[in-house]
Design a protein around this motif. Structure first.
Motif, PDB file in Angstrom:
ATOM      1  N   GLU A  42       0.870 -50.789   1.721  1.00  0.00           N
ATOM      2  CA  GLU A  42       1.479 -50.736   3.052  1.00  0.00           C
ATOM      3  C   GLU A  42       1.220 -49.351   3.627  1.00  0.00           C
ATOM      4  N   VAL A  43       0.604 -49.319   4.814  1.00  0.00           N
ATOM      5  CA  VAL A  43       0.341 -48.061   5.500  1.00  0.00           C
ATOM      6  C   VAL A  43       1.117 -48.095   6.812  1.00  0.00           C
ATOM      7  N   ASP A  44       2.103 -47.232   6.923  1.00  0.00           N
ATOM      8  CA  ASP A  44       2.906 -47.167   8.132  1.00  0.00           C
ATOM      9  C   ASP A  44       2.080 -46.452   9.197  1.00  0.00           C
ATOM     10  N   VAL A  45       1.732 -47.155  10.258  1.00  0.00           N
ATOM     11  CA  VAL A  45       0.865 -46.582  11.297  1.00  0.00           C
ATOM     12  C   VAL A  45       1.644 -46.175  12.547  1.00  0.00           C
ATOM     13  N   ARG A  46       2.970 -46.265  12.498  1.00  0.00           N
ATOM     14  CA  ARG A  46       3.758 -45.838  13.657  1.00  0.00           C
ATOM     15  C   ARG A  46       3.543 -44.359  13.927  1.00  0.00           C
ATOM     16  N   GLU A  47       3.520 -44.032  15.211  1.00  0.00           N
ATOM     17  CA  GLU A  47       3.304 -42.667  15.691  1.00  0.00           C
ATOM     18  C   GLU A  47       1.947 -42.104  15.264  1.00  0.00           C
ATOM     19  N   THR A  48       0.943 -42.998  15.143  1.00  0.00           N
ATOM     20  CA  THR A  48      -0.446 -42.597  14.898  1.00  0.00           C
ATOM     21  C   THR A  48      -1.311 -43.318  15.925  1.00  0.00           C
ATOM     22  N   ASP A  49      -2.604 -43.025  15.913  1.00  0.00           N
ATOM     23  CA  ASP A  49      -3.541 -43.702  16.814  1.00  0.00           C
ATOM     24  C   ASP A  49      -3.646 -45.194  16.532  1.00  0.00           C
ATOM     25  N   LEU A  50      -3.171 -45.645  15.369  1.00  0.00           N
ATOM     26  CA  LEU A  50      -3.263 -47.064  15.014  1.00  0.00           C
ATOM     27  C   LEU A  50      -2.027 -47.865  15.411  1.00  0.00           C
TER      28      LEU A  50
ATOM     29  N   SER B 297      -7.697 -39.439   3.326  1.00  0.00           N
ATOM     30  CA  SER B 297      -8.065 -38.531   4.411  1.00  0.00           C
ATOM     31  C   SER B 297      -7.250 -38.828   5.671  1.00  0.00           C
ATOM     32  N   TRP B 298      -7.092 -40.120   5.991  1.00  0.00           N
ATOM     33  CA  TRP B 298      -6.315 -40.524   7.164  1.00  0.00           C
ATOM     34  C   TRP B 298      -4.880 -40.026   7.015  1.00  0.00           C
ATOM     35  N   TYR B 299      -4.287 -40.227   5.839  1.00  0.00           N
ATOM     36  CA  TYR B 299      -2.923 -39.776   5.584  1.00  0.00           C
ATOM     37  C   TYR B 299      -2.811 -38.266   5.808  1.00  0.00           C
ATOM     38  N   ALA B 300      -3.714 -37.514   5.193  1.00  0.00           N
ATOM     39  CA  ALA B 300      -3.667 -36.056   5.311  1.00  0.00           C
ATOM     40  C   ALA B 300      -3.798 -35.619   6.768  1.00  0.00           C
ATOM     41  N   SER B 301      -4.633 -36.305   7.540  1.00  0.00           N
ATOM     42  CA  SER B 301      -4.832 -35.927   8.942  1.00  0.00           C
ATOM     43  C   SER B 301      -3.604 -36.204   9.800  1.00  0.00           C
TER      44      SER B 301
END
Length: 102
Positions: free
Chosen positions: A35-43, A6-10
């Motif tokens: 591995e979840v790339d969180v760059r350019e997200t709220d994280l 869901s996070w990915y889709a959002s």
């Protein structure tokens, strides 16, 4: 891995997903590495110190984030724990963001 899905889709906006994303691989422990790339997200910028957890039934998980990439390694039946930890990390980041004053 419902929350991570869901996070990915959002975060897919027609651009982000072309440069960033999620990688899931098996390991020879046996287990998983995520591995979840969180760059350019709220994280982006959210640091999670490296922590090893012993889980029920002999399971295990190691997880951390350097503020750019969230990483986790876990036993073969422990992906749900990674998903739950990632969800808590997201909720924690939202709480901090919501408490900021301009």
């Amino acid at each position: 891995m419902r929350f991570i899905q869901s996070w990915y889709a959002s975060n897919c906006d027609g651009e982000w997903e072309h440069e960033f994303g999620i990688r899931i691989a098996t390991t020879d422990n046996p287990g998983w590495h995520i591995e979840v790339d969180v760059r350019e997200t709220d994280l982006q910028g959210v640091i999670v110190p490296r922590e090893k957890l012993d889980l029920p039934g002999g399971g295990w998980m190691i997880a951390w984030s350097d503020g750019s990439v969230f990483q986790a390694a876990c036993g073969p039946l422990c992906l749900g724990y990674v998903d739950a930890l990632f969800e808590r990390m997201t909720e924690g980041a939202a709480a901090v963001e919501g408490g900021k004053s301009d």
